[in-house]
Design a protein around this motif. Structure first.
Motif, PDB file in Angstrom:
ATOM      1  N   VAL A   1       0.837  -1.206   0.000  1.00  0.00           N
ATOM      2  CA  VAL A   1       0.000   0.000   0.000  1.00  0.00           C
ATOM      3  C   VAL A   1       0.871   1.256   0.000  1.00  0.00           C
ATOM      4  O   VAL A   1       0.635   2.198  -0.766  1.00  0.00           O
ATOM      5  CB  VAL A   1      -0.958   0.000   1.206  1.00  0.00           C
ATOM      6  CG1 VAL A   1      -1.635   1.355   1.361  1.00  0.00           C
ATOM      7  CG2 VAL A   1      -2.002  -1.093   1.044  1.00  0.00           C
ATOM      8  N   VAL A   2       1.886   1.282   0.863  1.00  0.00           N
ATOM      9  CA  VAL A   2       2.790   2.434   0.920  1.00  0.00           C
ATOM     10  C   VAL A   2       3.477   2.633  -0.436  1.00  0.00           C
ATOM     11  O   VAL A   2       3.603   3.759  -0.934  1.00  0.00           O
ATOM     12  CB  VAL A   2       3.840   2.242   2.034  1.00  0.00           C
ATOM     13  CG1 VAL A   2       4.943   3.297   1.934  1.00  0.00           C
ATOM     14  CG2 VAL A   2       3.174   2.321   3.406  1.00  0.00           C
ATOM     15  N   THR A   3       3.925   1.533  -1.039  1.00  0.00           N
ATOM     16  CA  THR A   3       4.604   1.615  -2.338  1.00  0.00           C
ATOM     17  C   THR A   3       3.684   2.164  -3.413  1.00  0.00           C
ATOM     18  O   THR A   3       4.068   3.057  -4.187  1.00  0.00           O
ATOM     19  CB  THR A   3       5.118   0.237  -2.767  1.00  0.00           C
ATOM     20  OG1 THR A   3       6.018  -0.261  -1.771  1.00  0.00           O
ATOM     21  CG2 THR A   3       5.827   0.301  -4.108  1.00  0.00           C
TER      22      THR A   3
ATOM     23  N   ALA B   1      13.650   7.203  -9.747  1.00  0.00           N
ATOM     24  CA  ALA B   1      13.531   6.389 -10.961  1.00  0.00           C
ATOM     25  C   ALA B   1      12.089   6.384 -11.474  1.00  0.00           C
ATOM     26  O   ALA B   1      11.854   6.462 -12.687  1.00  0.00           O
ATOM     27  CB  ALA B   1      13.999   4.962 -10.679  1.00  0.00           C
ATOM     28  N   ILE B   2      11.114   6.308 -10.573  1.00  0.00           N
ATOM     29  CA  ILE B   2       9.706   6.344 -10.981  1.00  0.00           C
ATOM     30  C   ILE B   2       9.378   7.680 -11.626  1.00  0.00           C
ATOM     31  O   ILE B   2       8.707   7.752 -12.662  1.00  0.00           O
ATOM     32  CB  ILE B   2       8.793   6.070  -9.773  1.00  0.00           C
ATOM     33  CG1 ILE B   2       8.950   4.614  -9.304  1.00  0.00           C
ATOM     34  CG2 ILE B   2       7.325   6.358 -10.115  1.00  0.00           C
ATOM     35  CD1 ILE B   2       8.288   4.323  -7.976  1.00  0.00           C
ATOM     36  N   LEU B   3       9.848   8.770 -11.022  1.00  0.00           N
ATOM     37  CA  LEU B   3       9.612  10.107 -11.574  1.00  0.00           C
ATOM     38  C   LEU B   3      10.251  10.233 -12.959  1.00  0.00           C
ATOM     39  O   LEU B   3       9.644  10.771 -13.898  1.00  0.00           O
ATOM     40  CB  LEU B   3      10.188  11.154 -10.610  1.00  0.00           C
ATOM     41  CG  LEU B   3       9.762  12.611 -10.794  1.00  0.00           C
ATOM     42  CD1 LEU B   3       8.250  12.753 -10.676  1.00  0.00           C
ATOM     43  CD2 LEU B   3      10.466  13.492  -9.781  1.00  0.00           C
TER      44      LEU B   3
ATOM     45  N   ALA C   1       4.296   5.583  -5.363  1.00  0.00           N
ATOM     46  CA  ALA C   1       4.482   5.550  -6.818  1.00  0.00           C
ATOM     47  C   ALA C   1       3.393   6.344  -7.524  1.00  0.00           C
ATOM     48  O   ALA C   1       3.675   7.112  -8.462  1.00  0.00           O
ATOM     49  CB  ALA C   1       4.493   4.107  -7.310  1.00  0.00           C
ATOM     50  N   GLY C   2       2.156   6.182  -7.070  1.00  0.00           N
ATOM     51  CA  GLY C   2       1.052   6.924  -7.681  1.00  0.00           C
ATOM     52  C   GLY C   2       1.224   8.427  -7.533  1.00  0.00           C
ATOM     53  O   GLY C   2       0.954   9.197  -8.462  1.00  0.00           O
ATOM     54  N   GLY C   3       1.692   8.860  -6.366  1.00  0.00           N
ATOM     55  CA  GLY C   3       1.918  10.284  -6.145  1.00  0.00           C
ATOM     56  C   GLY C   3       2.999  10.839  -7.063  1.00  0.00           C
ATOM     57  O   GLY C   3       2.858  11.930  -7.628  1.00  0.00           O
ATOM     58  N   LEU C   4       4.084  10.098  -7.228  1.00  0.00           N
ATOM     59  CA  LEU C   4       5.178  10.547  -8.093  1.00  0.00           C
ATOM     60  C   LEU C   4       4.750  10.594  -9.557  1.00  0.00           C
ATOM     61  O   LEU C   4       5.100  11.525 -10.300  1.00  0.00           O
ATOM     62  CB  LEU C   4       6.384   9.629  -7.921  1.00  0.00           C
ATOM     63  CG  LEU C   4       7.102   9.747  -6.571  1.00  0.00           C
ATOM     64  CD1 LEU C   4       8.034   8.555  -6.358  1.00  0.00           C
ATOM     65  CD2 LEU C   4       7.891  11.052  -6.502  1.00  0.00           C
ATOM     66  N   ILE C   5       3.984   9.599  -9.982  1.00  0.00           N
ATOM     67  CA  ILE C   5       3.476   9.594 -11.357  1.00  0.00           C
ATOM     68  C   ILE C   5       2.535  10.773 -11.576  1.00  0.00           C
ATOM     69  O   ILE C   5       2.569  11.432 -12.629  1.00  0.00           O
ATOM     70  CB  ILE C   5       2.780   8.258 -11.667  1.00  0.00           C
ATOM     71  CG1 ILE C   5       3.819   7.126 -11.701  1.00  0.00           C
ATOM     72  CG2 ILE C   5       2.027   8.327 -12.995  1.00  0.00           C
ATOM     73  CD1 ILE C   5       3.217   5.740 -11.727  1.00  0.00           C
ATOM     74  N   ALA C   6       1.698  11.069 -10.579  1.00  0.00           N
ATOM     75  CA  ALA C   6       0.776  12.210 -10.682  1.00  0.00           C
ATOM     76  C   ALA C   6       1.547  13.530 -10.797  1.00  0.00           C
ATOM     77  O   ALA C   6       1.159  14.423 -11.548  1.00  0.00           O
ATOM     78  CB  ALA C   6      -0.153  12.234  -9.469  1.00  0.00           C
ATOM     79  N   VAL C   7       2.644  13.645 -10.045  1.00  0.00           N
ATOM     80  CA  VAL C   7       3.477  14.858 -10.131  1.00  0.00           C
ATOM     81  C   VAL C   7       4.031  15.017 -11.544  1.00  0.00           C
ATOM     82  O   VAL C   7       3.998  16.107 -12.133  1.00  0.00           O
ATOM     83  CB  VAL C   7       4.628  14.798  -9.098  1.00  0.00           C
ATOM     84  CG1 VAL C   7       5.659  15.882  -9.397  1.00  0.00           C
ATOM     85  CG2 VAL C   7       4.092  14.966  -7.686  1.00  0.00           C
TER      86      VAL C   7
END
Length: 225
Positions: free
Chosen positions: A119-121, A182-184, A125-131
């Motif tokens: 859940v934390v991951t 890396a995700i960003l 990850a979702g927050g970084l992709i949204a940014v």
């Protein structure tokens, strides 16, 4: 290649590519989860974990890096969609097997730990992709930082395996930060740089970075017990 429209938003063709990429990313995450559930529910995971823990970690890491390199290269260069999908599938399966020992240990420590780490991951990850999506900024400048950080991290992991020292909590926190960068970076490339026919490769790259974050978030949770 048209990326943005006259209003500054993503063009229709880019939006279609983005949708395909994240559909494939979601399928990869679901596939990874189903493989893990199958391995653990069948009892195969316990035997597999014992066998893998008895092997030299560097051998496992080397084999995984080879599979990862081959899968990534195929997904990025193959003209056949079948080959690209085969590369994504091979990488998801390889990740699922690599995760078996750490998931077995985490499950033995506290059954809810894996879910909490997942859940934390996903939130991170979702927050970084949204940014990356909403800012419209190009984060490709992170590429050099990620290369150097990856080399340093790999050197520390190899040294730890050879000389038998633990890297500890601070290393796990730093690796979560590296995975977040890396995700960003990967998400920015999805929105700005990938060719429209490379959504399988884009999904594979994002899945790899999210898996890296999950590994070290889980290690942080494990260090608390």
């Amino acid at each position: 290649m048209e990326i943005v429209d006259a209003q500054g938003g993503y063009s229709p063709s880019r939006e279609q590519f983005i949708g395909r990429t994240f559909n494939h990313l979601g399928a990869a995450i679901v596939g990874f989860t189903l493989i893990e559930c199958g391995l653990f529910m069948s009892g195969i995971a316990d035997s597999l974990a014992r066998a893998m823990l008895a092997l030299p970690w560097l051998a496992i890491l080397g084999a995984f890096m080879l599979v990862g390199w081959l899968a990534t290269r195929t997904a990025h260069t193959a003209t056949s969609k079948g080959a690209q999908y085969a590369a994504l599938l091979a990488y998801v399966v390889a990740q699922a097997f690599l995760f078996v020992p750490i998931l077995a240990i985490a499950n033995a420590m506290a059954p809810g730990m894996i879910t909490n780490a997942a859940v934390v991951t996903l939130i991170g990850a979702g927050g970084l992709i949204a940014v990356a999506y909403t800012s419209r900024k190009d984060f490709s400048f992170l590429g050099s930082l990620l290369k150097w950080g990856g080399v340093v991290a790999l050197a520390l992991i190899v040294a730890g395996a050879i000389f038998g020292f633990q890297l500890g909590l601070f290393f796990s926190v730093a690796m979560v930060g590296l995975a977040g960068a890396a995700i960003l970076y990967d998400a920015s490339n999805v929105f700005h740089h990938y060719d429209d026919d490379r959504y399988v490769a884009a999904a594979l790259q994002l899945f790899a970075s999210i898996a890296l974050m999950f590994w070290y978030v889980l290690r942080i949770f494990m260090s608390r017990d």
